[in-house]
Design a protein around this motif. Structure first.
Motif, PDB file in Angstrom:
ATOM      1  N   THR A   4       0.856  -1.189   0.000  1.00  0.00           N
ATOM      2  CA  THR A   4       0.000   0.000   0.000  1.00  0.00           C
ATOM      3  C   THR A   4       0.893   1.240   0.000  1.00  0.00           C
ATOM      4  OG1 THR A   4      -0.065   0.033   2.408  1.00  0.00           O
ATOM      5  CG2 THR A   4      -1.861  -1.128   1.278  1.00  0.00           C
ATOM      6  N   CYS A   5       0.304   2.376  -0.330  1.00  0.00           N
ATOM      7  CA  CYS A   5       1.052   3.635  -0.364  1.00  0.00           C
ATOM      8  C   CYS A   5       0.428   4.598   0.638  1.00  0.00           C
ATOM      9  CB  CYS A   5       0.991   4.225  -1.770  1.00  0.00           C
ATOM     10  SG  CYS A   5       1.822   5.826  -1.913  1.00  0.00           S
ATOM     11  N   THR A   6       1.274   5.219   1.430  1.00  0.00           N
ATOM     12  CA  THR A   6       0.794   6.194   2.417  1.00  0.00           C
ATOM     13  C   THR A   6       1.475   7.544   2.190  1.00  0.00           C
ATOM     14  OG1 THR A   6       2.480   5.403   3.942  1.00  0.00           O
ATOM     15  CG2 THR A   6       0.268   4.487   4.206  1.00  0.00           C
ATOM     16  N   ALA A   7       1.861   7.809   0.948  1.00  0.00           N
ATOM     17  CA  ALA A   7       2.523   9.091   0.665  1.00  0.00           C
ATOM     18  C   ALA A   7       1.633  10.236   1.164  1.00  0.00           C
ATOM     19  CB  ALA A   7       2.770   9.226  -0.823  1.00  0.00           C
ATOM     20  N   PRO A   8       2.200  11.180   1.917  1.00  0.00           N
ATOM     21  CA  PRO A   8       1.362  12.215   2.516  1.00  0.00           C
ATOM     22  C   PRO A   8       0.764  13.172   1.488  1.00  0.00           C
ATOM     23  CG  PRO A   8       3.698  12.646   2.933  1.00  0.00           C
ATOM     24  CD  PRO A   8       3.617  11.299   2.279  1.00  0.00           C
ATOM     25  N   ASP A   9       1.357  13.260   0.305  1.00  0.00           N
ATOM     26  CA  ASP A   9       0.916  14.297  -0.630  1.00  0.00           C
ATOM     27  C   ASP A   9       0.488  13.738  -1.989  1.00  0.00           C
ATOM     28  OD1 ASP A   9       3.377  13.437  -1.354  1.00  0.00           O
ATOM     29  OD2 ASP A   9       4.216  15.424  -1.762  1.00  0.00           O
ATOM     30  N   HIS A  10       0.258  12.412  -2.094  1.00  0.00           N
ATOM     31  CA  HIS A  10      -0.187  11.921  -3.412  1.00  0.00           C
ATOM     32  C   HIS A  10      -1.602  12.444  -3.679  1.00  0.00           C
ATOM     33  CE1 HIS A  10      -1.329   7.736  -1.466  1.00  0.00           C
ATOM     34  NE2 HIS A  10      -1.936   8.731  -0.888  1.00  0.00           N
ATOM     35  N   TYR A  11      -1.855  12.697  -4.957  1.00  0.00           N
ATOM     36  CA  TYR A  11      -3.109  13.360  -5.291  1.00  0.00           C
ATOM     37  C   TYR A  11      -3.751  12.725  -6.514  1.00  0.00           C
ATOM     38  CZ  TYR A  11      -0.234  15.976  -8.700  1.00  0.00           C
ATOM     39  OH  TYR A  11       0.606  16.326  -9.722  1.00  0.00           O
TER      40      TYR A  11
ATOM     41  N   TRP B 256       2.150  -0.226  -8.822  1.00  0.00           N
ATOM     42  CA  TRP B 256       2.241   1.162  -8.400  1.00  0.00           C
ATOM     43  C   TRP B 256       0.954   1.612  -7.737  1.00  0.00           C
ATOM     44  CZ3 TRP B 256       3.634   2.218 -14.094  1.00  0.00           C
ATOM     45  CH2 TRP B 256       2.513   2.391 -14.884  1.00  0.00           C
ATOM     46  N   CYS B 257       1.087   2.685  -6.963  1.00  0.00           N
ATOM     47  CA  CYS B 257      -0.073   3.350  -6.387  1.00  0.00           C
ATOM     48  C   CYS B 257      -0.668   4.224  -7.496  1.00  0.00           C
ATOM     49  CB  CYS B 257       0.364   4.187  -5.194  1.00  0.00           C
ATOM     50  SG  CYS B 257      -0.870   5.404  -4.669  1.00  0.00           S
ATOM     51  N   PRO B 258      -1.971   4.040  -7.801  1.00  0.00           N
ATOM     52  CA  PRO B 258      -2.549   4.713  -8.971  1.00  0.00           C
ATOM     53  C   PRO B 258      -2.951   6.161  -8.705  1.00  0.00           C
ATOM     54  CG  PRO B 258      -4.188   3.325  -7.948  1.00  0.00           C
ATOM     55  CD  PRO B 258      -2.922   3.150  -7.143  1.00  0.00           C
TER      56      PRO B 258
ATOM     57  N   ILE C 278      -0.983  10.348  -8.244  1.00  0.00           N
ATOM     58  CA  ILE C 278       0.184  11.106  -8.703  1.00  0.00           C
ATOM     59  C   ILE C 278       1.057  11.489  -7.510  1.00  0.00           C
ATOM     60  CG2 ILE C 278       0.942  13.136  -9.989  1.00  0.00           C
ATOM     61  CD1 ILE C 278      -0.602  11.032 -11.611  1.00  0.00           C
ATOM     62  N   HIS C 279       2.364  11.275  -7.697  1.00  0.00           N
ATOM     63  CA  HIS C 279       3.353  11.544  -6.641  1.00  0.00           C
ATOM     64  C   HIS C 279       4.351  12.547  -7.182  1.00  0.00           C
ATOM     65  CE1 HIS C 279       1.613   7.583  -6.173  1.00  0.00           C
ATOM     66  NE2 HIS C 279       1.804   7.706  -4.871  1.00  0.00           N
ATOM     67  N   SER C 280       4.798  13.419  -6.310  1.00  0.00           N
ATOM     68  CA  SER C 280       5.738  14.438  -6.784  1.00  0.00           C
ATOM     69  C   SER C 280       7.190  14.016  -6.585  1.00  0.00           C
ATOM     70  CB  SER C 280       5.464  15.769  -6.081  1.00  0.00           C
ATOM     71  OG  SER C 280       5.348  15.556  -4.700  1.00  0.00           O
TER      72      SER C 280
HETATM   73 ZN   LIG Z   1       0.557   6.893  -3.529  1.00  0.00          ZN
END
Ligand SMILES: [Zn+2]
Ligand SMILES: [Zn+2]
Length: 295
Positions: free
Chosen positions: A58-65, A108-110, A112-114
């Motif tokens: 899983t992805c827990t990126a704080p700023d993925h949008y 991948w987490c579907p 957008i990541h910066s």
């Molecule tokens: Zn993500």
């Protein structure tokens, strides 16, 4: 059903540009096409050989949008990744695997990541062994992400790996690139075939050159080496010479090219007909990877 590549090139590039010969690179074109792959097959967007006791990433990126929802920042609940690619060594003989492995999985987490200013999903790789998986219970169905941008969620496709040789679209020195570009324009005017249609590929593949839509942006590993292009997942599939004969929509000698790139199968748009390029450093023992995205 195998999907053959298009007809052979009408001239030998080595006769026209001998200085391009050292740039030739082997590549394996994947030709993803809509289908119902099963988990012990190579596929794009199909089910993966995944041990049942291993947690799904899983992805827990704080700023993925999510651009599909007005670029709303998603979170904080973990977003399940989606299966993007599974390659089994028997289907892709040209792909080099780390010792003891014969399965490559890309997820991948579907969203957008910066990360690295790429503004794309971030590919995650797993190298596995069929033998190691043989006696273990396997996951029946991957969890679905509760939030996703469907531009980056592939529909299930079977793949038809096809080995060929390609030349760079941009990865050559400026003076040569300019001469090739001029000749390409002349050829396109006189016989309707450009260098880029005939000798470069812009589709999902292993090895060869990234099908850059923007100027090349090769990553370097922390060890200092320039990383190798491992694979591309591309929104554009099978243009120009590489469009399979049976998928050509116009009659003729098979060299007519559709001006619009084909979306045959996975239906990912990836921004504006973009590509995600995965790079690897095989100098480092852990084979670190990174990615680039352009469109
Ligand atoms: Zn993500
Ligand atoms: Zn390295």
């Amino acid at each position: 059903m195998p999907v053959p590549a298009g007809p052979p090139a009408p001239f030998d590039i080595a006769d026209v540009f001998p200085e391009l010969v050292p740039y030739a690179r082997a590549t394996t074109l994947l030709y993803p096409r809509a289908g119902s792959p099963v988990r012990d097959e190579s596929s794009l967007g199909g089910p993966l050989l995944w041990p049942a006791e291993e947690s799904w990433p899983t992805c827990t990126a704080p700023d993925h949008y999510n651009p599909a929802r007005g670029c709303a920042v998603v979170g904080p609940a973990p977003v399940s990744m989606v299966p993007v690619l599974q390659l089994i060594a028997r289907d892709v003989p040209a792909l080099v695997f780390p010792a003891g492995t014969d399965v490559l999985q890309v997820l991948w987490c579907p969203l957008i990541h910066s990360e690295h200013d790429q503004h794309s999903p971030v590919p995650v790789l797993r190298w596995r062994s069929v033998a190691d998986l043989a006696d273990r219970p396997l996951l029946d169905e991957a969890p679905r992400p509760y939030e996703f941008d469907d531009e980056y969620v592939p529909l299930p496709c079977v793949i038809h790996p096809t080995e060929t040789v390609e030349y760079p679209n941009q990865d050559m020195h400026a003076e040569l690139s300019e001469r090739v570009g001029r000749w390409s324009e002349e050829m396109e005017e006189s016989c309707g075939i450009s260098y880029y249609d005939a000798f470069t590929t812009q589709q999902s593949k292993i090895g060869g050159y990234p099908g850059w839509a923007q100027p090349p942006n090769w990553p370097h590993c922390a060890c200092g080496s320039r990383m190798d292009h491992l694979l591309t997942i591309s929104a554009s599939e099978s243009c120009g010479r590489w469009l399979p004969v049976e998928e050509r929509t116009r009659p003729g000698g098979g060299w007519e090219t559709d001006s619009e790139p084909q979306h045959v199968g996975h239906e990912m748009i990836m921004g504006d007909c973009g590509g995600i390029y995965v790079f690897v450093c095989r100098t480092c023992p852990t084979w670190p990877t990174t990615h680039r995205y352009d469109c």
